[in-house]
Design an enzyme around this catalytic site. Structure first.
Site, PDB file in Angstrom:
ATOM      1  N   ASP A  91       0.822  -1.211   0.000  1.00 11.53           N
ATOM      2  CA  ASP A  91       0.000   0.000   0.000  1.00 11.53           C
ATOM      3  C   ASP A  91       0.857   1.262   0.000  1.00 11.53           C
ATOM      4  OD1 ASP A  91       0.723  -0.920   2.620  1.00 11.53           O
ATOM      5  OD2 ASP A  91      -0.641   0.551   3.492  1.00 11.53           O
ATOM      6  N   GLU A 155       0.171  -1.294   5.822  1.00 10.17           N
ATOM      7  CA  GLU A 155       1.225  -0.752   6.688  1.00 10.17           C
ATOM      8  C   GLU A 155       1.044   0.737   6.893  1.00 10.17           C
ATOM      9  OE1 GLU A 155       4.971   1.114   7.933  1.00 10.17           O
ATOM     10  OE2 GLU A 155       3.848   1.458   6.089  1.00 10.17           O
TER      11      GLU A 155
END
Length: 409
Positions: A91, A155
């Site tokens: 991400d 994350e």
């Protein structure tokens, strides 16, 4: 070497391999795995294709629904030994597209620099893992320890539904991880920087109630007075940390406790004294802090601020021991020796923010945060996030040396 439209010329030999690596990075950068509400399916398709090219088996785990974790595995000669984990997150953070010189999800290359959201944080590192594994396999090299490459979600929003849950699962335990590498930060100097620990994240909210009434009065039990007391205490502590940094050039931001006021809430109208004001702080506690004493200090401030002032935690990370960086840790010694053999100076620090490494370390597994980007100003989360192609390629060669060293410990 690079065309300004982001297309790489067809070449031969090592240059061809390097150009292929850059195209590979461009392809990954073009996947909009951006918050909020990331759909990771396109990442999985890309990574399955990478694994197929490498001849590596793939497993996809969904410990949390719609939060996939993809693991590629290169089995070692002695698979019973604890394995090596090369971790990265899929991400990326949102962009303010109008503030970018080049489109943030195009992977544009201009004058030897590649632009794109996630190029430093941390899609380049993921591709460096893949490209170094490709080159090692092409050389016919094998290792004692099994190597796992993990690609995890979320994350950038704390990892609570990604690595935090994965390390608790039987899927993770079966990987038998003995040592992990994860992300670090770019270094503006000639040095590589490696991180063996992280400050603990505390997000605390203080609630200051009081008597409501007309804005022309000086009523007792005033929430504004309580709020001022609380803010002063936290900001005074912030000044102490700033002073420590200013007076000691040996310290970095990861060595001190940082305090930032991030949210203020309350009030309904300018001439109405509110019945409650709330203030939020982002705290990053240094490894030297006694957590019990620190919380007792906050509790004492609330008591002294006035009647019924309370606090609550939005996030409260536990203390996590840093990874040992002495002869007791063979992985560290292998890593350090390899970087020295590459004739690249190395700085050891505490990471200033939070990465998935903290969840791995919390299980007792040693982990290092390392992004092989030197002579590069850190640009993660910034407009025009970028990386020099030469720095990206040097990082691949660095992993070509590091991975055999740690996989043969």
């Amino acid at each position: 070497m690079m065309a300004t439209n982001g297309l790489l010329p067809s070449t031969q030999g090592n240059v061809a391999s390097d150009d292929e690596a850059v195209r590979n990075l461009q392809e990954y950068l073009r996947i909009k795995s951006v918050h909020p509400n990331v759909n990771y399916e396109e990442c999985l398709v890309y990574l399955r294709g990478q694994a197929a090219q490498l001849g590596l088996p793939v497993q996809v785990f969904e410990v949390v629904p719609h939060k996939p974790i993809l693991v590629m595995t290169w089995e070692g000669q002695e698979p019973a030994l604890p394995s090596i984990l090369l971790n990265s997150h899929m991400d990326v953070v949102p962009v303010f597209e109008k503030s970018w010189t080049y489109p943030p999800f195009e992977g544009r290359v201009v004058d030897g620099v590649i632009y794109g959201r996630g190029v430093q944080d941390m899609k380049s590192v993921a591709v460096q893992y893949l490209e170094s594994i490709k080159r090692l396999k092409n050389k016919g090299i094998t290792f004692k320890r099994t190597i796992h490459l993990s690609f995890v979600p979320d994350e950038e929003v704390g990892g609570d539904q990604g690595m935090a849950q994965f390390v608790k699962s039987e899927h993770y335990k079966k990987l038998n991880i003995g040592f992990a590498l994860d992300e670090g930060l770019a270094s503006p100097t000639d040095h590589y920087v490696v991180y063996n620990g992280e400050r603990s994240i505390w997000h605390v909210r203080v609630i200051c109630p009081g008597m409501s009434g007309h804005g022309s009065l000086l009523l007792p039990d005033n929430c504004g007075e309580k709020m001022r007391f609380i803010i002063d205490k936290f900001m005074d502590l912030r000044q102490e940390s700033k002073k420590k940094l200013e007076e000691n050039p040996q310290l970095t931001i990861g060595d001190i406790t940082s305090i930032n006021l991030t949210m203020l809430k309350g009030g309904i109208q300018e001439n109405v004294i509110p019945e409650k004001l709330t203030v939020s702080f982002d705290l990053r506690l240094a490894l030297s802090v006694d957590f019990v004493e620190f919380e007792n200090m906050i509790k004492d401030w609330c008591t002294k601020a006035g009647a019924n002032v309370t606090y609550e935690f939005v996030q409260k990370d536990d203390y996590v021991l840093p990874t040992p960086t002495d002869s007791s840790n063979g992985y560290w010694m292998a890593f350090k020796t390899t970087i020295e053999q590459l004739d690249i100076p190395l700085d050891l620090r505490t990471f200033p923010g939070g990465t998935d490494s903290r969840f791995i370390r919390k299980t007792g597994v040693p982990a290092l945060g390392f992004s092989p980007m030197r002579r590069t100003p850190p640009g993660l989360h910034e407009h025009n996030e970028s990386l020099q192609i030469s720095v990206f390629l040097e990082g691949i060669k660095t992993y070509e040396a590091v991975i055999p060293a740690i996989a043969n410990v």
